[in-house]
Structure formats: structure tokens, C-alpha cells
Design an enzyme around this catalytic site. Structure first.
Site, PDB file in Angstrom:
ATOM      1  N   GLU A 125       0.864  -1.193   0.000  1.00 50.25           N
ATOM      2  CA  GLU A 125       0.000   0.000   0.000  1.00 50.25           C
ATOM      3  C   GLU A 125       0.900   1.242   0.000  1.00 50.25           C
ATOM      4  OE1 GLU A 125      -3.041   1.073  -0.413  1.00 50.25           O
ATOM      5  OE2 GLU A 125      -2.383   3.064   0.215  1.00 50.25           O
ATOM      6  N   LEU A 139     -11.716   0.816  -4.923  1.00 47.34           N
ATOM      7  CA  LEU A 139     -13.018   0.899  -4.261  1.00 47.34           C
ATOM      8  C   LEU A 139     -13.662  -0.498  -4.141  1.00 47.34           C
ATOM      9  CD1 LEU A 139     -15.307   2.649  -3.087  1.00 47.34           C
ATOM     10  CD2 LEU A 139     -16.085   3.066  -5.425  1.00 47.34           C
ATOM     11  N   HIS A 140     -13.910  -1.122  -5.276  1.00 50.23           N
ATOM     12  CA  HIS A 140     -14.316  -2.533  -5.370  1.00 50.23           C
ATOM     13  C   HIS A 140     -15.670  -2.918  -4.784  1.00 50.23           C
ATOM     14  CE1 HIS A 140     -10.381  -2.939  -6.933  1.00 50.23           C
ATOM     15  NE2 HIS A 140      -9.738  -3.040  -5.817  1.00 50.23           N
ATOM     16  N   ASN A 186      -8.431 -11.680 -11.829  1.00 50.42           N
ATOM     17  CA  ASN A 186      -7.422 -12.648 -12.268  1.00 50.42           C
ATOM     18  C   ASN A 186      -7.377 -13.772 -11.254  1.00 50.42           C
ATOM     19  OD1 ASN A 186      -6.402 -11.251 -14.607  1.00 50.42           O
ATOM     20  ND2 ASN A 186      -5.541  -9.761 -13.176  1.00 50.42           N
ATOM     21  N   CYS A 210      -2.564  -8.135 -12.360  1.00 51.06           N
ATOM     22  CA  CYS A 210      -2.995  -7.461 -11.139  1.00 51.06           C
ATOM     23  C   CYS A 210      -3.472  -8.491 -10.125  1.00 51.06           C
ATOM     24  CB  CYS A 210      -4.173  -6.529 -11.402  1.00 51.06           C
ATOM     25  SG  CYS A 210      -3.840  -5.324 -12.635  1.00 51.06           S
TER      26      CYS A 210
HETATM   27  N1  SAH Z   1      -2.540  -1.122  -2.294  1.00 48.44           N
HETATM   28  C1  SAH Z   1      -2.786  -0.477  -3.539  1.00 48.44           C
HETATM   29  C2  SAH Z   1      -2.047  -1.090  -4.708  1.00 48.44           C
HETATM   30  C3  SAH Z   1      -2.085  -2.589  -4.822  1.00 48.44           C
HETATM   31  S1  SAH Z   1      -3.559  -3.323  -5.444  1.00 48.44           S
HETATM   32  C4  SAH Z   1      -4.293  -0.412  -3.780  1.00 48.44           C
HETATM   33  O1  SAH Z   1      -5.026  -0.803  -2.891  1.00 48.44           O
HETATM   34  O2  SAH Z   1      -4.717   0.052  -4.810  1.00 48.44           O
HETATM   35  C5  SAH Z   1      -3.448  -2.951  -7.127  1.00 48.44           C
HETATM   36  C6  SAH Z   1      -4.603  -3.387  -7.959  1.00 48.44           C
HETATM   37  O3  SAH Z   1      -4.632  -4.800  -8.087  1.00 48.44           O
HETATM   38  C7  SAH Z   1      -5.940  -2.969  -7.420  1.00 48.44           C
HETATM   39  O4  SAH Z   1      -6.578  -2.070  -8.252  1.00 48.44           O
HETATM   40  C8  SAH Z   1      -6.713  -4.258  -7.386  1.00 48.44           C
HETATM   41  O5  SAH Z   1      -7.965  -4.078  -7.879  1.00 48.44           O
HETATM   42  C9  SAH Z   1      -5.964  -5.184  -8.278  1.00 48.44           C
HETATM   43  N2  SAH Z   1      -6.179  -6.582  -7.924  1.00 48.44           N
HETATM   44  C10 SAH Z   1      -5.979  -7.186  -6.736  1.00 48.44           C
HETATM   45  N3  SAH Z   1      -6.287  -8.498  -6.797  1.00 48.44           N
HETATM   46  C11 SAH Z   1      -6.692  -8.733  -8.071  1.00 48.44           C
HETATM   47  C12 SAH Z   1      -7.090  -9.910  -8.776  1.00 48.44           C
HETATM   48  N4  SAH Z   1      -7.121 -11.110  -8.207  1.00 48.44           N
HETATM   49  N5  SAH Z   1      -7.429  -9.771 -10.081  1.00 48.44           N
HETATM   50  C13 SAH Z   1      -7.371  -8.559 -10.690  1.00 48.44           C
HETATM   51  N6  SAH Z   1      -6.955  -7.443 -10.078  1.00 48.44           N
HETATM   52  C14 SAH Z   1      -6.629  -7.521  -8.791  1.00 48.44           C
END
Ligand code: SAH
Length: 341
Positions: free
Chosen positions: A160, A215-216, A294, A337
Site C-alpha cells: 500500500e 473501491l471494489h 485474475n 494485477c
Molecule cells: N494497495 C494499492 C495497490 C495494490 S492493489 C491499492 O489498494 O490500490 C493494485 C490493484 O490490483 C488494485 O486495483 C486491485 O484491484 C488489483 N487486484 C488485486 N487483486 C486482483 C485480482 N485477483 N485480479 C485482478 N486485479 C486484482
């Protein structure tokens, strides 16, 4: 071991060089070697007197990591670069080449304390923050060893960024400094899980880098289920902080929204998301980046099917949002990602 040269901002380096060598202009000369000629040690800097090179090598390191592994995807041009720190920790960056326009996704921490149920990085125990120099070594190593010029930097790898505030700030300084990589802040994006106080702090630095929020989920209840640690701050508080960042900095603001089958990808979620964002931002709406999940072997979430993803996308478009869908890259080498371990 002496500290990484780039753990200090340029102004500090000038003072330190003045103190140690009596010549502050040497800082500029050394930076040219590091950023334009990709020197990885003071020894490479052949127009510096030998004594001075020795003196500097005793005080700073030009590169404090080693390339541990470099893997190329077989299905696209993505590369995963894993570096090793001097205390034997590993962290990765992902190179995303485009014709004449290469991007890199970099890590800011070893391990991740946020432990989202859908992200492989959350399975790795948090170990420590990376220093600005270690963070920058990811970009420098790819440029030096991969013989590339990086045009775009995403703080979206492991960790982070805003929980490693000094590391991230120090790295942004060199990415955008004319003595460093000299990138426009519009070519740098910081992605955060939503640490509201740090977003506000960053807003005050006036760096003008782009901000992305992971956000998610469109409600605090759902966000608490899929990202329990991240829900320490309420969505509204985080969005208000983003809005202040956006107002103070002339930069892009993006909402990242991962589509998890049957969890947050139904019509009601899309409607709730549109309503939420409109209630905070009015007519000046942030972009939305839809992220296909993913797969991560140890995790039970499923990818949304293309028809449902399209439906979600179309609904947000009709609500007047600028929406993009992120293209998964490097899945076969676990570089996509959420797959970084
Ligand atoms: N801590 C930071 C940066 C790391 S996460 C943050 O919270 O944004 C970076 C990105 O990876 C995020 O946008 C998240 O949506 C994505 N991500 C995490 N797990 C994922 C997965 N299994 N499939 C696709 N994207 C993913």
C-alpha cells in the site's frame, strides 16, 4: 551498508555533497550518470576523480538491489522483474511494454497487510516498507538492464503506497524531478486502498500525480466483507478525501472496481455504485476502471463472465461515466494485477 543515494531528495543530496566533497555541483553530475547513463556504481562514473568515487562509494549506494529473476509472458509482452534486497527479501515489478510507450507497475512494500480475499499479495505476510531507492531500483533496473525508457509509472504492485508514505513520496520526487526521470506527474499514478488521512496529506503536497482508489464495492457492508482491513475508513470519508485531492491537484481520479462473480457484479451493484459516486461528485464524475478478476489458485472467487461484465460496463456508461475495462496481462507468469506474490 551505506544508504541508497536516492533515499535522499535532490536538494538534500546537494547539501550532503557540499558537506562531503565541498562541491554541490557534483550532485547534478552524479544524477546525470544515474538517470541518463544508467550507471549502477560510482566506479562507472569515469569523469569523477578516483578519490571522489571512493569517497562517495563509502557514503552512498547507487543501486541497493540485485536482479533476482526476469520472466517474460508467453501470451503477451508483459515481463515480471523480481529484485532482491540486501536483507534477502524479494519484491516484483511488472513491465507493460507498448510500442514506444512502456509502463511499469511497481511495489512499495514487501508483503501486504491488507489481505483482501481476492488478491495473492495479501497472502504474503507483511515484512517491511521499501525505501525510496529500492522502489526506484525497479524502474532503474528495467531501464538499465532491459534497455528501455519507462514513460508511465503505476504504484499498483505489492503493498500500500500510502502506508509507506516516505517511500512513496521519495520515489515520486525522483520520478518527476528534472534531475531524476523527469516524468510529467500525469504519467504517474498512485493506487490506494483508501487511507483517508494520507490521501488528504498527499493532496496538500500538490504533486499532481494521478490518484486511483481501489473501491471494489458500492457499500460499506460489502466492502467490509471482501476487504475487511480496508474498511477501517467509511467509503464516504474516503471519497470525500479523493474529492479534495482531485480539487487541489490537476490530476486524474479513477475508481478501480474488480468484478467478482456473484459478489459485487450484479445490476443492483452497478446502480448502487453510480448513485454513490454521483452523490459525492455531482456532475464532475471520476473515471471507473473495471478490472476482470485474475484467478489466484488459493482463493475461491470467480471471474465474471463477459456478458455480465459488458452489462455492468454499459449500465455505467448510460449513467454518463467514463469507463474502461482493464485488459488482463501476464497471467501465465503470475504478473497480472492481484497475482504478485
Ligand atoms: N494497495 C494499492 C495497490 C495494490 S492493489 C491499492 O489498494 O490500490 C493494485 C490493484 O490490483 C488494485 O486495483 C486491485 O484491484 C488489483 N487486484 C488485486 N487483486 C486482483 C485480482 N485477483 N485480479 C485482478 N486485479 C486484482
Amino acid at each position: 551498508m551505506p544508504p541508497h543515494l536516492l533515499d535522499h531528495p535532490f536538494s538534500e543530496l546537494e547539501l550532503l555533497f557540499k558537506k562531503f566533497t565541498g562541491q554541490s555541483y557534483r550532485a547534478r553530475q552524479v544524477c546525470k550518470w544515474v538517470f541518463a547513463r544508467h550507471a549502477s556504481s560510482f566506479n562507472d562514473m569515469t569523469d569523477l576523480p578516483a578519490d571522489l568515487r571512493k569517497e562517495l562509494a563509502a557514503r552512498f549506494q547507487v543501486c541497493s538491489t540485485e536482479l533476482f529473476a526476469r520472466e517474460g509472458s508467453h501470451t503477451d509482452s508483459t515481463e515480471k522483474w523480481t529484485l532482491a534486497t540486501q536483507d534477502k527479501r524479494h519484491f516484483s515489478a511488472v513491465l507493460l511494454p507498448r510500442k514506444g510507450y512502456d509502463s511499469i507497475c511497481i511495489s512499495t512494500q514487501v508483503g501486504c497487510a491488507w489481505k483482501w480475499g481476492f488478491c495473492a499479495s495479501g497472502l504474503v505476510k507483511f515484512e517491511r516498507n521499501l525505501t525510496p531507492g529500492e522502489i526506484l531500483d525497479q524502474v532503474l533496473s528495467v531501464e538499465r538492464i532491459g534497455k528501455r525508457k519507462i514513460h508511465n509509472v503505476l504504484f499498483m504492485g505489492m503493498g500500500e503506497p500510502l502506508a509507506n508514505y516516505p517511500g512513496t513520496l521519495g520515489a515520486i520526487h525522483w520520478l518527476t524531478s528534472p534531475h531524476g526521470f523527469g516524468l510529467s506527474p500525469a504519467r504517474v499514478t498512485v493506487s490506494t486502498t483508501g487511507l483517508a488521512p494520507q490521501i488528504l496529506k498527499l493532496a496538500g503536497e500538490n504533486l499532481k500525480v494521478n490518484l486511483a482508489l481501489s473501491l471494489h464495492a458500492p457499500s460499506d457492508d460489502l466492502r467490509a466483507k471482501i476487504m475487511p482491513v480496508s474498511s477501517k475508513f467509511e467509503i464516504r470519508e474516503i471519497l470525500e478525501a479523493c474529492k479534495i485531492y482531485w480539487t487541489k491537484n490537476d490530476a486524474d481520479l479513477t475508481m478501480e472496481y474488480i468484478l467478482l462473480n456473484d459478489v459485487n457484479d450484479r445490476e443492483a451493484h452497478a446502480r448502487q455504485l453510480a448513485k454513490l459516486l454521483k452523490s459525492v461528485f455531482g456532475n464532475h464524475l471520476p473515471k471507473i476502471n473495471l478490472i476482470p478478476f485474475n484467478p489466484v489458485p488459493a482463493l475461491s472467487y470467480k471471474t465474471t463472465d463477459p456478458a455480465q461484465s459488458q452489462f455492468f460496463f454499459d449500465l455505467l456508461k448510460r449513467e454518463k461515466f467514463v469507463v474502461h475495462t482493464r485488459k488482463p496481462q501476464g497471467q501465465d507468469i503470475e504478473a497480472a494485477c492481484g497475482q504478485l506474490l
